[in-house]
Design a protein around this motif. Structure first.
Motif, PDB file in Angstrom:
ATOM      1  N   THR A  93       0.824  -1.208   0.000  1.00  0.00           N
ATOM      2  CA  THR A  93       0.000   0.000   0.000  1.00  0.00           C
ATOM      3  C   THR A  93       0.860   1.261   0.000  1.00  0.00           C
ATOM      4  O   THR A  93       0.629   2.202  -0.775  1.00  0.00           O
ATOM      5  N   THR A  94       1.870   1.291   0.860  1.00  0.00           N
ATOM      6  CA  THR A  94       2.739   2.472   0.939  1.00  0.00           C
ATOM      7  C   THR A  94       3.463   2.714  -0.375  1.00  0.00           C
ATOM      8  O   THR A  94       3.526   3.854  -0.862  1.00  0.00           O
ATOM      9  N   PHE A  97       1.136   4.226  -3.115  1.00  0.00           N
ATOM     10  CA  PHE A  97       0.886   5.663  -2.967  1.00  0.00           C
ATOM     11  C   PHE A  97       2.130   6.479  -3.312  1.00  0.00           C
ATOM     12  O   PHE A  97       2.049   7.471  -4.052  1.00  0.00           O
ATOM     13  N   ILE A 101       2.107   8.809  -6.701  1.00  0.00           N
ATOM     14  CA  ILE A 101       2.197  10.247  -6.423  1.00  0.00           C
ATOM     15  C   ILE A 101       3.458  10.831  -7.056  1.00  0.00           C
ATOM     16  O   ILE A 101       3.411  11.887  -7.711  1.00  0.00           O
ATOM     17  N   MET A 149      -4.097  12.080  -4.688  1.00  0.00           N
ATOM     18  CA  MET A 149      -3.592  10.928  -3.937  1.00  0.00           C
ATOM     19  C   MET A 149      -2.921  11.367  -2.639  1.00  0.00           C
ATOM     20  O   MET A 149      -2.915  10.621  -1.655  1.00  0.00           O
ATOM     21  N   ALA A 154      -3.156   6.690   3.517  1.00  0.00           N
ATOM     22  CA  ALA A 154      -2.885   5.319   3.090  1.00  0.00           C
ATOM     23  C   ALA A 154      -3.436   4.299   4.076  1.00  0.00           C
ATOM     24  O   ALA A 154      -3.868   3.212   3.691  1.00  0.00           O
ATOM     25  N   ILE A 174      -6.297   2.186   0.356  1.00  0.00           N
ATOM     26  CA  ILE A 174      -5.805   1.629  -0.897  1.00  0.00           C
ATOM     27  C   ILE A 174      -6.943   1.451  -1.896  1.00  0.00           C
ATOM     28  O   ILE A 174      -6.752   1.645  -3.108  1.00  0.00           O
ATOM     29  N   GLY A 177      -7.406   4.865  -3.262  1.00  0.00           N
ATOM     30  CA  GLY A 177      -6.281   5.232  -4.117  1.00  0.00           C
ATOM     31  C   GLY A 177      -6.317   4.550  -5.470  1.00  0.00           C
ATOM     32  O   GLY A 177      -6.118   5.189  -6.511  1.00  0.00           O
TER      33      GLY A 177
END
Length: 218
Positions: A93-94, A97, A101, A149, A154, A174, A177
């Motif tokens: 997930t991190t 993003f 981005i 975003m 997150a 997520i 996103g």
């Protein structure tokens, strides 16, 4: 290819190819019930790698010398993002993003700047001015993707119960996103498709009309 040689491909073909890959990504996310980081990264990676190859090829097949740097820069940035997204161990997930981005802000700013520079060079009402406007719009929308975003946490998680379904559901950061990226891909795909299929201006379309006067003996 010599800059004086008529080119088989032009900006229209680049726009249509980019539209195809963007729409494919948008459709895949829209109709996928799974909006996890793994799916989002896989779709983004495929979209980015395919788009980067088209951009890099267009630098030589579409643009003349002196006008190739935007495609080369966008192609390299997008290829790097696609390759990172293709690594299975990084599909978290991190990373999703951070990667989307970073890609959106850098490529969006680059395409927006290139479009503004091209618009200043172009004569009003020419095809070059229209293509520059399209680059400005795509760059601005891509920047909005990155900014949008940024405001999505997150780690966000919301549990909610749907009476009609009789069960609990969970809305996570997520999911939001990946959904935002899917919406972006669909919008960009439609815009570029319209731009690609739009009639192209020619020199005769934009040239000032010549008025002839005939005179005679009365």
């Amino acid at each position: 290819m010599s800059d004086t040689t008529p080119r088989t491909f032009d900006v229209r073909h680049l726009q249509l190819a980019r539209a195809l890959f963007a729409l494919t990504a948008g459709v895949m996310i829209t109709f996928s019930p799974d909006h996890s980081a793994a799916i989002g990264m896989a779709v983004f990676s495929g979209f980015a790698v395919a788009t980067s190859l088209v951009l890099l090829l267009s630098a030589w097949l579409v643009f003349p010398a002196g006008q190739r740097w935007p495609s080369v820069l966008l192609g390299i940035l997008t290829l790097v993002a696609g390759m990172i997204g293709g690594a299975p161990g990084l599909r978290t997930t991190t990373t999703f993003f951070v990667l989307v981005i970073a890609w959106a802000l850098t490529t969006g700013a680059a395409e927006l700047a290139a479009g503004i520079a091209a618009r200043r060079r172009a004569v009003a009402l020419t095809q070059q001015a229209s293509d520059a406007r399209d680059a400005i719009v795509v760059g601005a929308i891509t920047l909005l993707l990155g900014l949008g975003m940024l405001v999505v946490p997150a780690g966000y998680q919301l549990d909610y119960f749907v009476d009609e379904a009789g069960q609990w559901f969970t809305l996570t950061g997520i999911v939001i996103g990946v959904g935002i990226f899917g919406a972006y891909a669909a919008v960009i795909g439609v815009y570029l498709a319209i731009a690609g299929f739009s009639p192209r201006r020619t020199e005769t379309d934009t040239a000032s009309p010549v008025v002839t006067h005939s005179g005679g003996m009365s």
